[in-house]
Design an enzyme around this catalytic site. Structure first.
Site, PDB file in Angstrom:
ATOM      1  N   HIS A 268      16.615  30.846  14.812  1.00  0.00           N
ATOM      2  CA  HIS A 268      15.827  31.987  14.357  1.00  0.00           C
ATOM      3  C   HIS A 268      16.181  32.354  12.925  1.00  0.00           C
ATOM      4  CE1 HIS A 268      13.581  35.682  14.926  1.00  0.00           C
ATOM      5  NE2 HIS A 268      14.602  36.354  14.432  1.00  0.00           N
TER       6      HIS A 268
ATOM      7  N   ARG B 246     -19.438  12.038   9.631  1.00  0.00           N
ATOM      8  CA  ARG B 246     -20.548  11.708  10.548  1.00  0.00           C
ATOM      9  C   ARG B 246     -20.324  12.223  11.967  1.00  0.00           C
ATOM     10  NH1 ARG B 246     -19.418   5.554  12.481  1.00  0.00           N
ATOM     11  NH2 ARG B 246     -17.222   5.939  12.682  1.00  0.00           N
TER      12      ARG B 246
ATOM     13  N   GLU C 120      -6.488  14.573   3.718  1.00  0.00           N
ATOM     14  CA  GLU C 120      -5.395  14.777   2.757  1.00  0.00           C
ATOM     15  C   GLU C 120      -5.927  14.869   1.328  1.00  0.00           C
ATOM     16  OE1 GLU C 120      -1.733  12.701   5.221  1.00  0.00           O
ATOM     17  OE2 GLU C 120      -2.834  11.485   3.799  1.00  0.00           O
TER      18      GLU C 120
ATOM     19  N   CYS D 177       1.215   6.092   1.024  1.00  0.00           N
ATOM     20  CA  CYS D 177       2.065   7.239   1.415  1.00  0.00           C
ATOM     21  C   CYS D 177       2.775   7.926   0.250  1.00  0.00           C
ATOM     22  CB  CYS D 177       3.148   6.797   2.393  1.00  0.00           C
ATOM     23  SG  CYS D 177       2.784   5.363   3.391  1.00  0.00           S
TER      24      CYS D 177
ATOM     25  N   THR E  29       0.818  -1.209   0.000  1.00  0.00           N
ATOM     26  CA  THR E  29       0.000   0.000   0.000  1.00  0.00           C
ATOM     27  C   THR E  29       0.851   1.258   0.000  1.00  0.00           C
ATOM     28  OG1 THR E  29      -1.677  -1.216   1.221  1.00  0.00           O
ATOM     29  CG2 THR E  29      -1.853   1.184   1.248  1.00  0.00           C
ATOM     30  N   CYS E  30       1.826   1.327   0.877  1.00  0.00           N
ATOM     31  CA  CYS E  30       2.610   2.554   1.032  1.00  0.00           C
ATOM     32  C   CYS E  30       3.207   3.003  -0.294  1.00  0.00           C
ATOM     33  CB  CYS E  30       3.707   2.333   2.074  1.00  0.00           C
ATOM     34  SG  CYS E  30       4.861   3.698   2.155  1.00  0.00           S
TER      35      CYS E  30
ATOM     36  N   GLU F 136      11.018  27.524  16.315  1.00  0.00           N
ATOM     37  CA  GLU F 136      11.715  28.096  17.474  1.00  0.00           C
ATOM     38  C   GLU F 136      10.765  28.322  18.651  1.00  0.00           C
ATOM     39  OE1 GLU F 136      13.185  32.286  17.215  1.00  0.00           O
ATOM     40  OE2 GLU F 136      12.301  32.253  15.223  1.00  0.00           O
TER      41      GLU F 136
ATOM     42  N   GLY G 233     -13.527  11.568   7.870  1.00  0.00           N
ATOM     43  CA  GLY G 233     -12.916  12.667   8.628  1.00  0.00           C
ATOM     44  C   GLY G 233     -11.536  12.308   9.124  1.00  0.00           C
TER      45      GLY G 233
ATOM     46  N   LYS H 100       0.556   9.398  -2.591  1.00  0.00           N
ATOM     47  CA  LYS H 100      -0.216  10.455  -1.928  1.00  0.00           C
ATOM     48  C   LYS H 100       0.639  11.703  -1.738  1.00  0.00           C
ATOM     49  CE  LYS H 100       0.071  10.922   2.239  1.00  0.00           C
ATOM     50  NZ  LYS H 100      -0.379  10.378   3.480  1.00  0.00           N
TER      51      LYS H 100
ATOM     52  N   TYR I   6      -7.344  10.914   8.432  1.00  0.00           N
ATOM     53  CA  TYR I   6      -6.266  11.608   7.729  1.00  0.00           C
ATOM     54  C   TYR I   6      -6.307  11.427   6.221  1.00  0.00           C
ATOM     55  CZ  TYR I   6      -3.216   7.468   7.081  1.00  0.00           C
ATOM     56  OH  TYR I   6      -2.684   6.272   6.689  1.00  0.00           O
ATOM     57  N   ILE I   7      -6.777  10.269   5.737  1.00  0.00           N
ATOM     58  CA  ILE I   7      -6.798  10.065   4.284  1.00  0.00           C
ATOM     59  C   ILE I   7      -7.853  10.981   3.637  1.00  0.00           C
ATOM     60  CG2 ILE I   7      -7.267   8.370   2.451  1.00  0.00           C
ATOM     61  CD1 ILE I   7      -5.978   6.236   4.232  1.00  0.00           C
TER      62      ILE I   7
HETATM   63  C1  LIG Z   1      -4.005   6.586   0.885  1.00  0.00           C
HETATM   64  C2  LIG Z   1      -3.076   6.123   2.000  1.00  0.00           C
HETATM   65  C3  LIG Z   1      -2.127   7.000   2.477  1.00  0.00           C
HETATM   66  C4  LIG Z   1      -1.268   6.584   3.494  1.00  0.00           C
HETATM   67  N1  LIG Z   1      -0.339   7.481   3.954  1.00  0.00           N
HETATM   68  C5  LIG Z   1       0.523   7.107   4.919  1.00  0.00           C
HETATM   69  C6  LIG Z   1       1.534   8.002   5.364  1.00  0.00           C
HETATM   70  O1  LIG Z   1       1.634   9.138   4.905  1.00  0.00           O
HETATM   71  N2  LIG Z   1       2.402   7.559   6.324  1.00  0.00           N
HETATM   72  C7  LIG Z   1       2.313   6.299   6.848  1.00  0.00           C
HETATM   73  O2  LIG Z   1       3.137   5.943   7.702  1.00  0.00           O
HETATM   74  N3  LIG Z   1       1.349   5.440   6.463  1.00  0.00           N
HETATM   75  C8  LIG Z   1       0.460   5.811   5.503  1.00  0.00           C
HETATM   76  N4  LIG Z   1      -0.497   4.923   5.061  1.00  0.00           N
HETATM   77  C9  LIG Z   1      -0.606   3.608   5.740  1.00  0.00           C
HETATM   78  C10 LIG Z   1       0.443   2.633   5.206  1.00  0.00           C
HETATM   79  O3  LIG Z   1       0.342   2.543   3.803  1.00  0.00           O
HETATM   80  C11 LIG Z   1       0.238   1.274   5.839  1.00  0.00           C
HETATM   81  O4  LIG Z   1       0.258   1.419   7.239  1.00  0.00           O
HETATM   82  C12 LIG Z   1       1.323   0.281   5.442  1.00  0.00           C
HETATM   83  O5  LIG Z   1       1.377   0.127   4.042  1.00  0.00           O
HETATM   84  C13 LIG Z   1       1.067  -1.079   6.116  1.00  0.00           C
HETATM   85  O6  LIG Z   1       2.001  -2.022   5.671  1.00  0.00           O
HETATM   86  P1  LIG Z   1       1.641  -3.575   5.696  1.00  0.00           P
HETATM   87  O7  LIG Z   1       2.887  -4.293   5.352  1.00  0.00           O
HETATM   88  O8  LIG Z   1       0.945  -3.915   6.934  1.00  0.00           O
HETATM   89  O9  LIG Z   1       0.557  -3.774   4.540  1.00  0.00           O
HETATM   90  P2  LIG Z   1       0.512  -3.328   3.033  1.00  0.00           P
HETATM   91  O10 LIG Z   1       1.547  -2.327   2.705  1.00  0.00           O
HETATM   92  O11 LIG Z   1      -0.903  -2.977   2.761  1.00  0.00           O
HETATM   93  O12 LIG Z   1       0.907  -4.647   2.235  1.00  0.00           O
HETATM   94  C14 LIG Z   1       0.079  -5.772   2.190  1.00  0.00           C
HETATM   95  C15 LIG Z   1       0.351  -6.488   0.884  1.00  0.00           C
HETATM   96  O13 LIG Z   1      -0.189  -7.801   0.947  1.00  0.00           O
HETATM   97  C16 LIG Z   1      -0.714  -8.143  -0.312  1.00  0.00           C
HETATM   98  N5  LIG Z   1      -1.673  -9.221  -0.067  1.00  0.00           N
HETATM   99  C17 LIG Z   1      -2.821  -9.164   0.631  1.00  0.00           C
HETATM  100  N6  LIG Z   1      -3.392 -10.375   0.727  1.00  0.00           N
HETATM  101  C18 LIG Z   1      -2.575 -11.238   0.073  1.00  0.00           C
HETATM  102  C19 LIG Z   1      -2.601 -12.641  -0.151  1.00  0.00           C
HETATM  103  N7  LIG Z   1      -3.586 -13.395   0.338  1.00  0.00           N
HETATM  104  N8  LIG Z   1      -1.612 -13.188  -0.877  1.00  0.00           N
HETATM  105  C20 LIG Z   1      -0.596 -12.430  -1.365  1.00  0.00           C
HETATM  106  N9  LIG Z   1      -0.514 -11.110  -1.175  1.00  0.00           N
HETATM  107  C21 LIG Z   1      -1.476 -10.512  -0.438  1.00  0.00           C
HETATM  108  C22 LIG Z   1      -1.318  -6.844  -0.803  1.00  0.00           C
HETATM  109  O14 LIG Z   1      -1.457  -6.854  -2.215  1.00  0.00           O
HETATM  110  C23 LIG Z   1      -0.294  -5.823  -0.323  1.00  0.00           C
HETATM  111  O15 LIG Z   1       0.684  -5.579  -1.310  1.00  0.00           O
HETATM  112  C24 LIG Z   1      -1.364   5.281   4.034  1.00  0.00           C
HETATM  113  C25 LIG Z   1      -2.337   4.401   3.545  1.00  0.00           C
HETATM  114  C26 LIG Z   1      -3.178   4.816   2.534  1.00  0.00           C
HETATM  115  C27 LIG Z   1      -4.223   3.867   2.015  1.00  0.00           C
END
Ligand SMILES: Cc1cc2nc3c(=O)[nH]c(=O)nc-3n(C[C@H](O)[C@H](O)[C@H](O)COP(=O)(O)OP(=O)(O)OC[C@H]3O[C@@H](n4cnc5c(N)ncnc54)[C@H](O)[C@@H]3O)c2cc1C
Length: 460
Positions: free
Chosen positions: A437, A200, A183, A48, A42-43, A442, A177, A51, A179-180
């Site tokens: 400064h 809500r 943003e 992240c 996801t990140c 500061e 409401g 975004k 952070y996503i």
């Molecule tokens: C829009 C958005 C903005 C964000 N902004 C920030 C930020 O600014 N700063 C921050 O710290 N965090 C941010 N986050 C949160 C951050 O992305 C997550 O906390 C982080 O990615 C979690 O990592 P993870 O390894 O737990 O899961 P993920 O990164 O979600 O990885 C899980 C992976 O598992 C794979 N998967 C799932 N099920 C299976 C399966 N059965 N078999 C094989 N693969 C599978 C998925 O495809 C995915 O690639 C944001 C999230 C979103 C949605």
């Protein structure tokens, strides 16, 4: 571990899974990792990183406006969404390839496939292949939630789709409401859309300090974002080339895009958790102990799927700690206190530690120091904005237990303030630090007068 095909099977190639796989492999484990979508999770792919790139794009509008007061005359700037999305996609593809190559160099066997559990030691891949593993790590992250099933919800998008819209929507309605939601409201508004945010609850950014919540909302409204609280979308209709969102109370709003950002439940469905005997916790995520071990001794879980603190650096730290614990001979528990966090909204938020309300219920005495001022940059630009800096202090120990900033550079400030707070810095330590400064930061070391002081009643 000779009876097993691998020492570790990691399900999910996101922040937590990738780090755990690499470190376990460096500790000498035979590691296989399955990723069903794109490496990086996801990140990197739809969180992240893309975004923040969109946030950067959206902030140019303010910079162009501010430039006039500093003597610049610019031709009318214009913005092209497809160019931004194409450039963003190119960078994300580069990062995805870098993640794959890092894992391959570390000796991790990558399966581009969905994986599910069959029992405490067996993983089944999409092609039916069964892999026997001494340990299994579940790092499947979270998924966008849509709240209650409402009529027409299929017309709404989540943040996943927002990164791939073919055109820039002119009118955007966002429900949420957190952070996503906040943003994306800032992103679309900065890029020129008319944005309405519907939430809500009573105020946005639940869980953040109340002063921060008030300050962000006020500034968002000043910048033209319409914020409607104590309200929900009850239905979405598609008619005559646009969407019509019906709200509680009977109003409706027309939009080109309706986005739902109402939380991200842990990704636990159809994973075979029941077959393997893995228990789900009260928070809906996989229940784990301080070493990320699940109810099954051979199965661990890290990151958003455990629903502890859903941030990338936390998932990475948990993945690393898991690998050190199980394969490095160094049992490591992750400390989830004082995790710094940011909202890349307009204005930006950075926060670490306790809010004023939390401190008042935890500490016997709480002292609050607050500064609100017009930043220097806004003097010549004429921008109507203020910075908020707030320190929450435990009045007994003198320790700074919370720091909250709203304004330009807030996230960068908080990363460093978090070091001091993690080390147990007192207000006297902050006071002893000489100011840098002229900066907004500061004020964090020059606030001398308490803005409020509270003593907890004995019965509380
Ligand atoms: C829009 C958005 C903005 C964000 N902004 C920030 C930020 O600014 N700063 C921050 O710290 N965090 C941010 N986050 C949160 C951050 O992305 C997550 O906390 C982080 O990615 C979690 O990592 P993870 O390894 O737990 O899961 P993920 O990164 O979600 O990885 C899980 C992976 O598992 C794979 N998967 C799932 N099920 C299976 C399966 N059965 N078999 C094989 N693969 C599978 C998925 O495809 C995915 O690639 C944001 C999230 C979103 C949605």
């Amino acid at each position: 571990m000779a009876d097993f095909d691998v020492d570790l099977f990691v399900i999910g190639g996101g922040s937590g899974g990738v780090r755990a796989a690499r470190i376990a492999s460096q500790h000498g484990a035979r590691v296989m990792l399955a990723e069903e979508y794109r490496m990086g999770g996801t990140c990197v792919i739809r969180g992240c990183i893309p975004k923040k790139l969109l946030v950067y794009a959206s902030r140019f509008r303010g910079e162009f406006e501010d430039a006039a007061g500093y003597g610049w005359t610019l031709a009318q700037p214009s913005f092209d969404w497809p160019t931004l999305i194409a450039n963003k996609d190119k960078e994300i593809a580069r990062l995805e390839a870098a993640y794959t190559s890092t894992l391959q160099k570390a000796g991790v066997d990558i399966a581009k496939s969905r994986a599910t559990l069959a029992d405490p030691h067996t993983v089944v891949l999409g092609d039916g292949r069964r892999v026997r593993a001494a340990h299994i790590l579940i790092a499947t992250g979270g998924v966008p939630g849509y709240g209650d099933k409402i009529p027409g919800i299929e017309h709404a998008i989540s943040s996943n789709e927002a990164f791939h819209l073919p055109q820039m929507p002119r009118r955007v309605l966002i429900q949420g409401g957190g952070y996503i939601a906040i943003e994306f409201a800032g992103i679309f508004s900065g890029l020129g859309a008319q944005v309405t945010l519907v939430y809500r609850g009573e105020n946005i950014l639940r869980g953040f300090d109340d002063d921060v919540r008030h300050h962000v909302r006020t500034d968002m409204e000043k910048h033209g974002i319409k914020v409607i609280t104590s309200c929900k979308v009850t239905a979405i209709e598609h008619a005559a080339g646009h969407l019509s969102a019906h709200l509680t109370g009977g109003n409706h709003i027309q939009a080109d895009c309706v986005m739902f950002a109402v939380g991200r439940p842990p990704n636990v469905d159809n994973l075979g958790l029941q077959q393997a005997g893995v228990a789900i916790g009260k928070n809906g995520g996989i229940a784990v102990d301080e070493y990320s071990r699940s109810s099954v001794a051979s199965i661990y879980a890290v990151g958003d799927v455990t629903n502890r603190v859903n941030l990338t650096p936390v998932a990475i730290r948990e993945g690393h700690a898991f690998a050190d614990t199980v394969f490095g001979g160094k049992p490591t528990a992750v400390n989830h206190t004082n995790v710094p966090t940011a909202v890349f909204s307009d204005p930006e938020v950075g926060a670490v530690g306790l809010t004023e309300a939390q401190a008042r219920s935890h500490c016997l005495h709480t002292d609050i120091y607050k500064a609100m001022f017009r930043p220097l940059k806004a003097t010549l630009s004429g921008r109507d904005t203020t910075v908020l800096l707030k320190l929450v202090v435990d009045g007994v120990s003198g320790r700074v237990v919370g720091c909250h900033v709203v304004g330009e550079g807030a996230a960068e400030m908080i990363q460093l303030a978090a070091v001091a707070i993690k080390m147990g810095a007192t207000k006297a330590d902050f006071d002893a630090t000489i100011a840098l400064h002229p900066t907004s930061a500061e004020e964090l070391v020059t606030m001398r007068t308490k803005s409020a002081s509270y003593t907890r009643a004995a019965a509380e």
